[in-house]
Design an enzyme around this catalytic site. Structure first.
Site, PDB file in Angstrom:
ATOM      1  N   LYS A  11    -171.279  -2.101  40.947  1.00 20.70           N
ATOM      2  CA  LYS A  11    -171.010  -3.511  40.660  1.00 20.70           C
ATOM      3  C   LYS A  11    -170.175  -3.587  39.389  1.00 20.70           C
ATOM      4  O   LYS A  11    -170.172  -2.657  38.576  1.00 20.70           O
ATOM      5  CB  LYS A  11    -172.313  -4.284  40.473  1.00 20.70           C
ATOM      6  CG  LYS A  11    -172.222  -5.760  40.815  1.00 20.70           C
ATOM      7  CD  LYS A  11    -172.161  -6.013  42.311  1.00 20.70           C
ATOM      8  CE  LYS A  11    -172.146  -7.508  42.623  1.00 20.70           C
ATOM      9  NZ  LYS A  11    -172.173  -7.765  44.063  1.00 20.70           N
ATOM     10  N   GLN A  51    -177.473  -3.300  44.958  1.00 18.49           N
ATOM     11  CA  GLN A  51    -176.435  -2.932  45.912  1.00 18.49           C
ATOM     12  C   GLN A  51    -176.718  -1.582  46.578  1.00 18.49           C
ATOM     13  O   GLN A  51    -176.367  -1.374  47.742  1.00 18.49           O
ATOM     14  CB  GLN A  51    -175.082  -2.881  45.191  1.00 18.49           C
ATOM     15  CG  GLN A  51    -173.890  -3.013  46.101  1.00 18.49           C
ATOM     16  CD  GLN A  51    -173.647  -4.444  46.551  1.00 18.49           C
ATOM     17  OE1 GLN A  51    -173.746  -5.376  45.767  1.00 18.49           O
ATOM     18  NE2 GLN A  51    -173.329  -4.625  47.817  1.00 18.49           N
ATOM     19  N   ASN A  86    -168.703 -19.849  49.022  1.00 16.04           N
ATOM     20  CA  ASN A  86    -168.521 -19.240  50.343  1.00 16.04           C
ATOM     21  C   ASN A  86    -169.843 -18.961  51.046  1.00 16.04           C
ATOM     22  O   ASN A  86    -169.997 -19.232  52.241  1.00 16.04           O
ATOM     23  CB  ASN A  86    -167.745 -17.923  50.216  1.00 16.04           C
ATOM     24  CG  ASN A  86    -166.247 -18.140  50.206  1.00 16.04           C
ATOM     25  OD1 ASN A  86    -165.762 -19.214  50.523  1.00 16.04           O
ATOM     26  ND2 ASN A  86    -165.509 -17.116  49.827  1.00 16.04           N
ATOM     27  N   LYS A  98    -179.136  -2.403  49.462  1.00 15.44           N
ATOM     28  CA  LYS A  98    -178.458  -3.255  50.434  1.00 15.44           C
ATOM     29  C   LYS A  98    -177.471  -2.439  51.263  1.00 15.44           C
ATOM     30  O   LYS A  98    -177.441  -2.533  52.495  1.00 15.44           O
ATOM     31  CB  LYS A  98    -177.728  -4.384  49.703  1.00 15.44           C
ATOM     32  CG  LYS A  98    -177.017  -5.377  50.577  1.00 15.44           C
ATOM     33  CD  LYS A  98    -176.159  -6.333  49.770  1.00 15.44           C
ATOM     34  CE  LYS A  98    -176.945  -7.036  48.685  1.00 15.44           C
ATOM     35  NZ  LYS A  98    -176.115  -8.042  47.977  1.00 15.44           N
ATOM     36  N   LYS A 150    -169.701   0.957  46.105  1.00 17.36           N
ATOM     37  CA  LYS A 150    -169.232  -0.260  46.778  1.00 17.36           C
ATOM     38  C   LYS A 150    -170.005  -1.443  46.241  1.00 17.36           C
ATOM     39  O   LYS A 150    -171.245  -1.445  46.237  1.00 17.36           O
ATOM     40  CB  LYS A 150    -169.460  -0.151  48.294  1.00 17.36           C
ATOM     41  CG  LYS A 150    -168.871  -1.322  49.072  1.00 17.36           C
ATOM     42  CD  LYS A 150    -167.381  -1.141  49.255  1.00 17.36           C
ATOM     43  CE  LYS A 150    -166.708  -2.415  49.753  1.00 17.36           C
ATOM     44  NZ  LYS A 150    -166.491  -3.414  48.674  1.00 17.36           N
ATOM     45  N   THR A 169    -171.273 -13.078  54.432  1.00 19.96           N
ATOM     46  CA  THR A 169    -172.567 -13.131  53.750  1.00 19.96           C
ATOM     47  C   THR A 169    -173.391 -14.308  54.254  1.00 19.96           C
ATOM     48  O   THR A 169    -174.584 -14.171  54.555  1.00 19.96           O
ATOM     49  CB  THR A 169    -172.381 -13.225  52.226  1.00 19.96           C
ATOM     50  OG1 THR A 169    -171.540 -12.155  51.786  1.00 19.96           O
ATOM     51  CG2 THR A 169    -173.721 -13.128  51.516  1.00 19.96           C
ATOM     52  N   GLY A 205    -165.007  -8.996  45.957  1.00 17.96           N
ATOM     53  CA  GLY A 205    -165.225 -10.226  45.215  1.00 17.96           C
ATOM     54  C   GLY A 205    -166.706 -10.536  45.052  1.00 17.96           C
ATOM     55  O   GLY A 205    -167.564  -9.943  45.701  1.00 17.96           O
ATOM     56  N   ASP A 206    -167.004 -11.444  44.156  1.00 21.73           N
ATOM     57  CA  ASP A 206    -168.352 -11.969  43.932  1.00 21.73           C
ATOM     58  C   ASP A 206    -168.144 -13.315  43.244  1.00 21.73           C
ATOM     59  O   ASP A 206    -167.060 -13.891  43.333  1.00 21.73           O
ATOM     60  CB  ASP A 206    -169.173 -10.978  43.079  1.00 21.73           C
ATOM     61  CG  ASP A 206    -170.678 -11.273  43.111  1.00 21.73           C
ATOM     62  OD1 ASP A 206    -171.101 -12.218  42.414  1.00 21.73           O
ATOM     63  OD2 ASP A 206    -171.419 -10.584  43.827  1.00 21.73           O
ATOM     64  N   SER A 230    -167.422  -5.733  54.542  1.00 21.13           N
ATOM     65  CA  SER A 230    -166.479  -5.015  53.682  1.00 21.13           C
ATOM     66  C   SER A 230    -166.295  -3.579  54.162  1.00 21.13           C
ATOM     67  O   SER A 230    -165.186  -3.039  54.155  1.00 21.13           O
ATOM     68  CB  SER A 230    -166.982  -5.004  52.233  1.00 21.13           C
ATOM     69  OG  SER A 230    -166.751  -6.237  51.601  1.00 21.13           O
TER      70      SER A 230
END
Length: 449
Positions: A129, A114, A244, A117, A93, A213, A168-169, A381
């Site tokens: 990622k 990630q 964002n 996290k 993820k 976030t 998304g990123d 997410s």
């Protein structure tokens, strides 16, 4: 730079040897390894099993070409990446980043972060990622669509709701995710909502995902302050970035009684002592995809645009780096400290250099690393994945409360873990160790795989 435990030195040396030139990845792995000395001393089985070495090596690294045709009919070529780093806790993820700076080392650093996290979130998701060196800035919608369709034509074979779930990123928002999902649906002939997160609300997306976030970062800051008997009320806040994460962090700061006095983009930063007008900022940056300078031109008196220097020169009580990696260095950190800043929380991934982190900790600031403070995005997410799996849809208030409770749990786990391993109040150690032990225990349970 902190010393490594003697049993972790060869692990770090091997990471550098096997991944030459990938400086961001070296930085991310060393930062975690520096925290694991007390863990290895207390639980040598982690070193004996080589689980730490295995954790630093991605399970799969995918690189592919992405050809597409621009509006003038010329063939363009970009490179696509997906690093499926660790699936011990669940499907890979992590987001997709479209930016010219993207190369394998950036994707591996982001994927490594990630893992921890996602582990801290308590949700059943692994770490991964991806992205491309494609730059969506200045491209037409038709060009972005053709690129996304070509990108997904290769990526689709590697992802799935039980395998790997991108989101998304940087450079990948609702427009890009729509094109990506449309191509996935077309190729597979399946409406597999759970294969991507961050989707539009009308086609499987979750309430609060856009805000998550930024909101989560501020929830974490509020908890750090509560632990000291304080709050955000009346605090002056500086936030780097204006996407964002930054905008919704600013929204939550305002809701909790703070005042955001400065935001930025790659062209400079805006200062407004009375507080940034969030409605105008959203219109300029999110609706029109304009430059931050436009904000000052339309805002008029009271707002000042600064094209040179650093946003970290602005005196504040709370600093939230929400732009990109290594944007806040040791010199910036010393400026923030001199100007009276008492809290720094990372809304971006690894935005503070090692020198900056060291300065903050030595000065006694409250410092929250990104793998803890910005985990709200991926946590929401995972909530989106839950809704997709159950064919359900939750309202905004319920989803936001779930997010808030997850961030409170992450905060408490960081503090409790830091205390357990002899580093009280150290959120970096707490986040690294807390994220590591959950993943490592699962890896040990699975055997050598």
């Amino acid at each position: 730079m902190a010393l490594l435990h003697e049993r972790l030195v060869p692990v770090h040396d091997e990471v550098v040897r096997r991944n030459p030139g990938e400086h961001e990845f070296h930085q991310a792995t060393r930062e975690v390894l520096e925290s694991l000395g007390p863990v290895v001393a207390k639980h040598p089985e982690y070193a004996d099993s080589e689980v730490i070495s295995r954790l630093c090596e991605p399970e799969r690294q995918i690189i592919f070409r992405v050809p597409w045709v621009d509006d003038s009919g010329r063939v363009q070529l970009n490179r696509g990446f997906r690093v499926e780093f660790n699936s011990a806790l669940g499907p890979y993820k992590g987001g997709l980043r479209f930016h010219p700076s993207v190369y394998l080392g950036i994707v591996k650093f982001l994927g490594f972060e990630q893992i921890f996290k996602n582990s801290l979130s308590g949700m059943p998701i692994g770490g991964g990622k991806g992205g491309s060196d494609f730059d969506p800035k200045g491209r037409s919608d038709a060009e972005v669509m053709r690129f996304c369709q070509s990108f997904m034509t290769e990526l689709y074979r590697h992802i799935g709701e039980y395998t790997d779930v991108p989101a998304g990123d940087t450079g990948v928002g609702a427009r890009e995710l729509g094109y990506l999902f449309g191509q996935y649906k077309r190729i597979t002939n399946r409406y597999e909502s759970g294969v991507l997160t961050g989707k539009g609300l009308t086609w499987g997306g979750s309430q609060v995902r856009t805000e998550a976030t930024g909101y989560g970062t501020v929830f974490f800051v509020q908890e750090m302050l509560h632990a000291r008997g304080e709050s955000l009320e009346g605090r002056r806040v500086v936030i780097s970035g204006s996407g964002n994460v930054a905008i919704y962090a600013a929204e939550k700061v305002r809701e909790l009684g703070g005042t955001v006095i400065a935001v930025s983009d790659s062209g400079g930063y805006v200062i407004e002592d009375s507080g940034i007008d969030l409605e105008l900022l959203k219109d300029v940056k999110l609706s029109r995809r304009g430059r931050i300078e436009t904000y000052t031109q339309e805002r008029g008196n009271g707002a000042r645009f600064v094209a040179t220097g650093s946003i970290w020169d602005v005196p504040c009580d709370v600093a939230l780096p929400c732009a990109t990696q290594n944007e806040l260095d040791g010199t910036h950190a010393q400026t923030l400290i001199r100007n009276g800043c008492s809290v720094v929380a990372e809304g971006a991934n690894m935005p503070s250099t090692p020198d900056a982190v060291k300065a903050f900790q030595e000065a006694g600031l409250l410092f929250a690393p990104g793998k803890a403070a910005n985990a709200g995005g991926v946590a929401t997410s995972a909530l989106e994945m839950q809704q997709n799996a159950s064919r359900d849809s939750w309202n905004f208030a319920y989803t936001e409360e779930r997010l808030r409770m997850i961030m409170l749990d992450i905060h408490d786990r960081c503090l409790t873990t830091a205390d357990e391993f002899g580093t009280p109040g150290n959120y970096v150690a707490g986040a690294n160790i807390g994220g590591f032990t959950r993943v490592a225990d699962a890896m040990l349970a699975f055997g050598v795989v």
